[in-house]
Design a protein around this motif. Structure first.
Motif, PDB file in Angstrom:
ATOM      1  N   GLU A  92      25.150  78.723  77.373  1.00 35.40           N
ATOM      2  CA  GLU A  92      25.591  80.103  77.555  1.00 35.40           C
ATOM      3  C   GLU A  92      26.453  80.239  78.803  1.00 35.40           C
ATOM      4  O   GLU A  92      27.443  80.985  78.809  1.00 35.40           O
ATOM      5  CB  GLU A  92      24.378  81.031  77.624  1.00 35.40           C
ATOM      6  N   LEU A 126      22.955  83.402  69.563  1.00 36.69           N
ATOM      7  CA  LEU A 126      24.214  83.527  70.288  1.00 36.69           C
ATOM      8  C   LEU A 126      25.062  84.668  69.729  1.00 36.69           C
ATOM      9  O   LEU A 126      25.714  85.394  70.481  1.00 36.69           O
ATOM     10  CB  LEU A 126      24.985  82.216  70.225  1.00 36.69           C
ATOM     11  N   TYR A 130      26.329  87.784  72.160  1.00 32.69           N
ATOM     12  CA  TYR A 130      27.718  88.091  72.481  1.00 32.69           C
ATOM     13  C   TYR A 130      28.231  89.322  71.744  1.00 32.69           C
ATOM     14  O   TYR A 130      29.143  89.994  72.227  1.00 32.69           O
ATOM     15  CB  TYR A 130      28.584  86.850  72.268  1.00 32.69           C
TER      16      TYR A 130
END
Length: 295
Positions: A92, A126, A130
């Motif tokens: 990340e 993820l 995001y």
């Protein structure tokens, strides 16, 4: 005749023209006098001086929509940051470095998590992370074809900069998106890879009508932008924006200050903790950079 510069090296510019051909061109001497440097991505007007198309000149650079310095490229529409769900495992902090760099230059950026056939759970984590930060995220599998049509629609008709670490399946993904992508890259390299022109430089690949892809080592850099400052860093985290200006102190850096709206949003779950931790680590890098410049 008009076209787009897809590569420039050794004083030669290679232009994908409206007739479907690639022409090797020299720039007119007037460019140097005017201080104009043709860039990859430039739309231009060219003249073909002979029937064989072996003697050509770039006569005029058409107005640029935008311009980047690293890599030196013009008229880009978006950046595509590609990572793998597994092998290599995504970091990340590394993704955040890429995103800060793109956001700093005001480049629309899309996040692609490839190889979801290997680790779907991590890919979905993820995506949620995001998307909550305000980015468009695509989950893909070059092997199975997941997400290919959605991503292709995002790329068609645009000039896109591809970036991301090695091993994420970028070439395989591009070949599935645009069959023959490697062959197109090879044919361009064969045409322009002559003697001193063989050095690796930024290069646009014509993937389809009005569709160009730029894959360059320069945009795979994970260093924070040289001109990024402590004051501008918060603006490179889109999820911070609604809270900027809500702090007690106008000069708040969102670190140890009391009554900080950004830290409050993080505590309430409106800003993900991992993103805030990236912000803190980047701020420390910028502080160290500034101190070293003073010495």
């Amino acid at each position: 005749m008009t076209g787009k510069i897809i590569k420039g090296i050794g004083g030669f510019y290679y232009v994908a023209a409206e007739d479907g051909q690639i022409y090797e061109c020299k720039a007119r001497g007037a460019f140097r006098k005017e201080g104009v440097r043709p860039l990859v991505g430039d739309d231009c007007e060219i003249s073909v001086q002979d029937a064989e198309g072996s003697l050509c000149t770039v006569d005029r650079i058409l107005p640029r929509r935008n311009q980047l310095t690293r890599p030196a490229v013009a008229n880009t529409d978006q950046a595509i940051v590609i990572f793998a769900a597994s092998q290599p495992s995504p970091s990340e902090g590394l993704i955040d470095r890429y995103l800060v760099g793109m956001t700093y230059v005001d480049m629309p950026v899309r996040v692609v998590i490839n190889k979801i056939d290997q680790e779907l759970g991590r890919a979905e984590e993820l995506r949620d992370l995001y998307q909550s930060a305000g980015y468009s995220v695509f989950l893909t599998s070059a092997k199975r074809g997941d997400g290919i049509e959605e991503l292709r629609c995002e790329l068609e008709g645009k000039t896109s900069v591809l970036s991301g670490p090695s091993g994420v399946g970028k070439s395989s993904l591009m070949n599935v998106l645009f069959p023959g992508f490697s062959a197109k890259t090879g044919s361009i390299s064969e045409k322009i890879g002559r003697g001193k022109h063989t050095t690796r430089h930024s290069e646009l690949v014509v993937a389809g009508p009005d569709t160009y892809l730029l894959d360059t080592p320069g945009f795979s850099s994970v260093e924070l932008p040289e001109r990024l400052t402590e004051e501008s860093l918060p603006l490179c985290f889109p999820e911070f924006e609604p809270h900027l200006g809500g702090c007690r102190f106008a000069s708040c850096q969102h670190l140890t200050e009391p009554d900080c709206a950004v830290k409050q949003a993080m505590a309430e779950g409106r800003i993900r903790r991992s993103r805030y931790e990236s912000y803190k680590s980047f701020m420390e890098i910028l502080k160290l950079r500034r101190r070293s410049e003073w010495k």
